[in-house]
Structure formats: C-alpha cells, structure tokens
Design an enzyme around this catalytic site. Sequence first.
Site, PDB file in Angstrom:
ATOM      1  N   LYS A 157       2.671  -3.031   6.123  1.00 35.16           N
ATOM      2  CA  LYS A 157       2.850  -2.952   4.668  1.00 35.16           C
ATOM      3  C   LYS A 157       4.311  -2.612   4.343  1.00 35.16           C
ATOM      4  CE  LYS A 157      -1.366  -3.748   3.101  1.00 35.16           C
ATOM      5  NZ  LYS A 157      -1.668  -4.993   2.383  1.00 35.16           N
ATOM      6  N   TYR A 167      -1.214  -1.020  10.358  1.00 34.22           N
ATOM      7  CA  TYR A 167      -1.413  -1.301   8.923  1.00 34.22           C
ATOM      8  C   TYR A 167      -0.245  -0.757   8.101  1.00 34.22           C
ATOM      9  CZ  TYR A 167      -3.631  -1.075   4.271  1.00 34.22           C
ATOM     10  OH  TYR A 167      -3.916  -1.204   2.928  1.00 34.22           O
ATOM     11  N   ALA A 203       2.782   0.182   9.028  1.00 35.47           N
ATOM     12  CA  ALA A 203       4.070  -0.431   9.363  1.00 35.47           C
ATOM     13  C   ALA A 203       4.165  -1.858   8.805  1.00 35.47           C
ATOM     14  CB  ALA A 203       4.261  -0.437  10.877  1.00 35.47           C
ATOM     15  N   SER A 254       0.853  -1.203   0.000  1.00 37.43           N
ATOM     16  CA  SER A 254       0.000   0.000   0.000  1.00 37.43           C
ATOM     17  C   SER A 254       0.881   1.242   0.000  1.00 37.43           C
ATOM     18  CB  SER A 254      -0.875   0.011   1.261  1.00 37.43           C
ATOM     19  OG  SER A 254      -1.482   1.288   1.422  1.00 37.43           O
TER      20      SER A 254
HETATM   21  N1  LIG Z   1      -8.863  -0.674  -1.061  1.00 38.46           N
HETATM   22  C1  LIG Z   1      -7.824   0.166  -1.046  1.00 38.46           C
HETATM   23  O1  LIG Z   1      -7.950   1.385  -1.171  1.00 38.46           O
HETATM   24  C2  LIG Z   1      -6.431  -0.389  -0.909  1.00 38.46           C
HETATM   25  C3  LIG Z   1      -5.348   0.492  -1.053  1.00 38.46           C
HETATM   26  C4  LIG Z   1      -4.059   0.012  -0.899  1.00 38.46           C
HETATM   27  C5  LIG Z   1      -3.859  -1.320  -0.624  1.00 38.46           C
HETATM   28  N2  LIG Z   1      -4.932  -2.153  -0.484  1.00 38.46           N
HETATM   29  C6  LIG Z   1      -4.660  -3.559  -0.185  1.00 38.46           C
HETATM   30  O2  LIG Z   1      -5.261  -4.387  -1.153  1.00 38.46           O
HETATM   31  C7  LIG Z   1      -5.606  -5.649  -0.561  1.00 38.46           C
HETATM   32  C8  LIG Z   1      -7.067  -5.959  -0.834  1.00 38.46           C
HETATM   33  O3  LIG Z   1      -7.867  -4.966  -0.238  1.00 38.46           O
HETATM   34  P1  LIG Z   1      -9.352  -4.657  -0.749  1.00 38.46           P
HETATM   35  O4  LIG Z   1      -9.660  -3.298  -0.225  1.00 38.46           O
HETATM   36  O5  LIG Z   1      -9.480  -4.976  -2.157  1.00 38.46           O
HETATM   37  O6  LIG Z   1     -10.229  -5.794  -0.073  1.00 38.46           O
HETATM   38  P2  LIG Z   1     -10.901  -6.095   1.314  1.00 38.46           P
HETATM   39  O7  LIG Z   1     -12.155  -5.336   1.447  1.00 38.46           O
HETATM   40  O8  LIG Z   1      -9.847  -5.937   2.379  1.00 38.46           O
HETATM   41  O9  LIG Z   1     -11.304  -7.647   1.105  1.00 38.46           O
HETATM   42  C9  LIG Z   1     -10.322  -8.551   0.862  1.00 38.46           C
HETATM   43  C10 LIG Z   1     -10.745  -9.985   0.681  1.00 38.46           C
HETATM   44  O10 LIG Z   1     -10.043 -10.698   1.689  1.00 38.46           O
HETATM   45  C11 LIG Z   1     -10.915 -11.572   2.388  1.00 38.46           C
HETATM   46  N3  LIG Z   1     -10.402 -11.632   3.764  1.00 38.46           N
HETATM   47  C12 LIG Z   1     -10.339 -10.627   4.676  1.00 38.46           C
HETATM   48  N4  LIG Z   1      -9.774 -11.076   5.808  1.00 38.46           N
HETATM   49  C13 LIG Z   1      -9.468 -12.375   5.613  1.00 38.46           C
HETATM   50  C14 LIG Z   1      -8.864 -13.377   6.424  1.00 38.46           C
HETATM   51  N5  LIG Z   1      -8.448 -13.118   7.670  1.00 38.46           N
HETATM   52  N6  LIG Z   1      -8.695 -14.617   5.897  1.00 38.46           N
HETATM   53  C15 LIG Z   1      -9.097 -14.895   4.622  1.00 38.46           C
HETATM   54  N7  LIG Z   1      -9.670 -13.989   3.814  1.00 38.46           N
HETATM   55  C16 LIG Z   1      -9.854 -12.738   4.308  1.00 38.46           C
HETATM   56  C17 LIG Z   1     -12.305 -10.964   2.228  1.00 38.46           C
HETATM   57  O11 LIG Z   1     -13.365 -11.920   2.324  1.00 38.46           O
HETATM   58  P3  LIG Z   1     -13.966 -12.362   3.781  1.00 38.46           P
HETATM   59  O12 LIG Z   1     -14.359 -11.107   4.482  1.00 38.46           O
HETATM   60  O13 LIG Z   1     -15.115 -13.258   3.442  1.00 38.46           O
HETATM   61  O14 LIG Z   1     -12.879 -13.091   4.480  1.00 38.46           O
HETATM   62  C18 LIG Z   1     -12.204 -10.421   0.787  1.00 38.46           C
HETATM   63  O15 LIG Z   1     -12.408 -11.457  -0.134  1.00 38.46           O
HETATM   64  C19 LIG Z   1      -5.258  -5.526   0.907  1.00 38.46           C
HETATM   65  O16 LIG Z   1      -3.967  -6.053   1.139  1.00 38.46           O
HETATM   66  C20 LIG Z   1      -5.246  -4.023   1.129  1.00 38.46           C
HETATM   67  O17 LIG Z   1      -4.436  -3.643   2.219  1.00 38.46           O
HETATM   68  C21 LIG Z   1      -6.217  -1.727  -0.616  1.00 38.46           C
END
Ligand SMILES: NC(=O)c1ccc[n+]([C@@H]2O[C@H](COP(=O)([O-])OP(=O)(O)OC[C@H]3O[C@@H](n4cnc5c(N)ncnc54)[C@H](OP(=O)(O)O)[C@@H]3O)[C@@H](O)[C@H]2O)c1
Length: 253
Positions: A156, A152, A154, A139
Amino acid sequence: MDLGLRGKKAIVTGATKGIGRAIVELFAQEGADVALCARAEDEVASAVQELKGRGVNVFGDAVNVRDGEAYKAFLEKAAGALGGCDIFIPNVSAGGGFDSEKNWVKSFEVDVLHTVRGCEALMPHLEKSGSGSIVIIASTNALETFGVPQAYNAMKAALITYGKQLAQHVGRKGVRVNSVSPGPIYFDGGAWELVKGTMPKLYDWAIKQIPNGRMGTPEEIARVVAFVASPAASLISGSNVVADNGFTKRVQF
Ligand SMILES: NC(=O)c1ccc[n+]([C@@H]2O[C@H](COP(=O)([O-])OP(=O)(O)OC[C@H]3O[C@@H](n4cnc5c(N)ncnc54)[C@H](OP(=O)(O)O)[C@@H]3O)[C@@H](O)[C@H]2O)c1
C-alpha cells in the site's frame, strides 16, 4: 454540489462487495457508466444486473487481476463496452496475511502490478477523456506501523508513492492521480467482521484507537472516492486522502 459525474465512464476493479461495490453503486447513482470485475462469476452477474436498474450502461466480467493477460483483456473489453474510460479505480487487494515469501509475491502481483498494469493499459483512454482521473485505494496501514511486519502494508505504501509520481508524469496530459487511504471499514463478510470473530483483542484495540469508537462504512469511503475522482476535485492531484475517522495518530502536514 454537482460532482460532474453524469455520463462519465468509470472502471472499478473488485466491485462486487465492500468498498468497490459501494463505489460503483454511487457512480451509477450519479449517472456514470460503470465497468467492474471480480473473480466470482455469479456475483459479477448479479452486481451488473442490479446496477443496470439505475439506468446507466454497465459492463462486468469475471477475472482474477493477478492473471496479467486476462486482466488486460478485461480492461480493453470494459473500455470498449463503455466507449472509453474517464475514471479508473484500482481497488483489489490481496489483503493481509502471514508473511511468507509466497504472500509477498502474491501481494506484489495483486496490489501493485494490477494497479500499474491498469494505469498503463487505460492511460490512452484517460488522456483522451479531458478529465481523466485515477484513484488508487490504499490504506492507513501504509502510514503508521500496524500489527506485524507484512506485505500488505508495504504494498500500500508503494502504491501511494507510485500514484504521486504518476500524477507528476501524466498531469500535463490532463490526467489526475490520487490515492484514498481508508482506516478500518466494517461490513458483513468483510475483513473486520472476520477479525471481530477470530481476533477479538485486535478488533477491540482498533475500536479504541478511533475517537468516537466507530469504524467506517464502505459508503463513507465511496463518497470520498467519488469526490476525488470527479471533475469537482479538479485541483486535487498527487494527494493521498486519508479517511479514517481519526484512527491514525500522526499529524499530516
Ligand atoms: N476493509 C477495510 O477495512 C479496508 C481498510 C483500508 C483499505 N482497504 C482497501 O479497500 C479495498 C477494498 O477492500 P474491501 O475490504 O472493501 O473488499 P474485499 O473484501 O477485499 O473485496 C474486494 C472485492 O475484490 C474482489 N477481488 C478480490 N480479489 C480479487 C482478484 N484477485 N481479482 C479480481 N477481483 C478480486 C472480490 O470479489 P471476489 O472474491 O469474487 O474476487 C470483491 O469484489 C482494498 O484495496 C483494501 O485493501 C480496506
């Protein structure tokens, strides 16, 4: 350009929604077999069903990646069902949160340990692949100060450093390791939709930081990840690829 993903076997954690879901959709569209997990069983089942419609081999299981033993069992089952693993995308995060000690432990176990455990468990398969590739989802929160001090950000940062070092270690075995750092990514049911509703000032501030005032989509990150993971990116290893639409302000030399 042909990414060379056809017939590859990819394992993606947390892929029923958001960025992870867009990644498995794109891999399947490119002809790669995919395995995925998430905690909600019904959502895993429906993702598997829909992906199978693309004519590729698909495996999915409900698992909480924080449970080390269950998670490792999932990875072995996934590699068994696909017949190996060429690409591993550790995508699950515990997300942001109030900075209690409990939250630091959770963030470490989910973000860091699930990535390290996954890389270690799948490395024999990735080495066998001949074009093994790991893309860690990091991130921009790791790259510049953002909000309050929190686990979060730290965690990443730790992942980016781990990926860089792992790339040096396994490169001679033909495995590339990179991270992709998305800026703010908006989708229904995602973190930024929640921020928009509950912390509108923070949402407006974030929008103002982006030169064209638009957050990214999961599909835009999936395209970056698919390229970096693919044999087409054969020279990219040990990199952290920032995809943030100009959100961060540092000069990246
Ligand atoms: N969205 C942003 O703006 C953004 C920006 C920078 C980086 N990121 C990174 O991108 C990645 C994805 O984020 P996102 O925002 O797309 O999705 P998200 O809303 O965090 O959902 C992620 C997925 O992970 C599953 N999940 C969550 N906790 C879990 C666990 N403990 N075990 C197994 N599965 C789990 C969720 O399904 P369940 O709830 O059913 O488990 C869902 O399918 C993350 O690493 C996040 O830090 C996101």
